[in-house]
Design an enzyme around this catalytic site. Structure first.
Site, mmCIF file in Angstrom:
data_model
loop_
_atom_site.group_PDB
_atom_site.id
_atom_site.type_symbol
_atom_site.label_atom_id
_atom_site.label_comp_id
_atom_site.label_asym_id
_atom_site.label_seq_id
_atom_site.Cartn_x
_atom_site.Cartn_y
_atom_site.Cartn_z
ATOM 1 N N PHE A 157 0.813 -1.205 0.000
ATOM 2 C CA PHE A 157 0.000 0.000 0.000
ATOM 3 C C PHE A 157 0.852 1.263 0.000
ATOM 4 O O PHE A 157 1.781 1.402 0.806
ATOM 5 C CB PHE A 157 -0.899 0.046 1.245
ATOM 6 N N ASP A 158 0.504 2.181 -0.883
ATOM 7 C CA ASP A 158 0.986 3.550 -0.783
ATOM 8 C C ASP A 158 0.351 4.154 0.473
ATOM 9 O O ASP A 158 -0.639 3.625 0.997
ATOM 10 C CB ASP A 158 0.565 4.300 -2.053
ATOM 11 N N LEU A 159 0.881 5.281 0.942
ATOM 12 C CA LEU A 159 0.326 5.930 2.139
ATOM 13 C C LEU A 159 -0.508 7.157 1.782
ATOM 14 O O LEU A 159 -1.736 7.143 1.894
ATOM 15 C CB LEU A 159 1.461 6.296 3.103
ATOM 16 N N ASP A 160 0.145 8.224 1.323
ATOM 17 C CA ASP A 160 -0.572 9.464 1.010
ATOM 18 C C ASP A 160 -1.495 9.261 -0.190
ATOM 19 O O ASP A 160 -1.056 8.863 -1.264
ATOM 20 C CB ASP A 160 0.424 10.590 0.695
#
Length: 219
Positions: free
Chosen positions: A7-10
């Protein structure tokens, strides 16, 4: 069949627009004297490495971009970090995906110590086997480098068992560098056109839709 979800965060787990755009605005004003009337025009900075953003979006040279990054961090690490919120449905999605047997990890271009602070702050850290981000010394900064590191930590799983999940073209392109597919998170800051053009293999409009799609693939 996918087993590992990166997963990416932002723009994928959290809506960090306020903290990032206010900190970018502060850096641009302080270093380059650039005024921004509408902070929503700075959303292009959400996702990519910071120096790339300053160079691409405001055409700053590398030295000025590096200064902007330093000033950005001075605000973001004390204030902007918490001008942030978890997207609706994300905790439930992560819980369901874990229960379905997926191994979850974070692969973000944000510095790893900051990513960990954010995830701990919002109580999301426990869902992830690995939380991987950029290094403060710049050794790891591009998305493909972050993905390489998280794959190393996960024991180099087969590419066909790993799916990247992110909202910008950098997520798709970084995944493709390692032969991975990417699911485009349409609830984030990238457009459907951006993600499709980059080559996203899957798209989901909400965290709920993403979870249903991935769990259906497990059955």
């Amino acid at each position: 069949m996918y087993q590992y979800l990166l997963f990416d965060l932002d723009g994928t787990l959290t809506d960090s627009q306020e903290g990032i755009t206010k900190s970018v605005d502060y850096a641009l004003r302080t270093v380059a004297g650039i005024q921004t009337a509408d902070l929503s025009t700075l959303t292009a900075y959400i996702g990519p490495p910071l120096i790339d953003g300053f160079m691409e979006n405001h055409h700053l040279d590398d030295k000025t971009a590096a200064q902007c990054k330093k000033i950005y961090r001075s605000r973001y690490e004390t204030i902007g970090l918490y001008e942030n919120r978890v997207y609706a449905g994300i905790p439930e999605a992560l819980s369901r995906l874990r229960a379905a047997g997926f191994t979850l990890a974070v692969a973000t271009s944000k510095p790893e110590p900051l990513a960990k602070r954010i995830l701990v702050h919002f109580g999301l850290d426990g869902y992830f086997t690995e939380i991987c981000g950029a290094t403060l010394d710049g050794r790891i900064s591009q998305k493909e480098d972050v993905i390489a590191e998280v794959l190393r930590r996960l024991g180099h799983p087969a590419a066909q068992t790993v799916l990247m999940i992110g909202d910008r073209r950098h997520d798709v392109q970084g995944a493709k560098t390692h032969g991975l597919n990417c699911l485009g998170a349409l609830w984030g800051f990238g457009t459907k056109t951006e993600l499709q053009t980059a080559g996203a293999a899957l798209l989901a409009s909400t965290p709920e839709a993403m979870t249903a799609l991935l769990c259906r693939g497990q059955s």
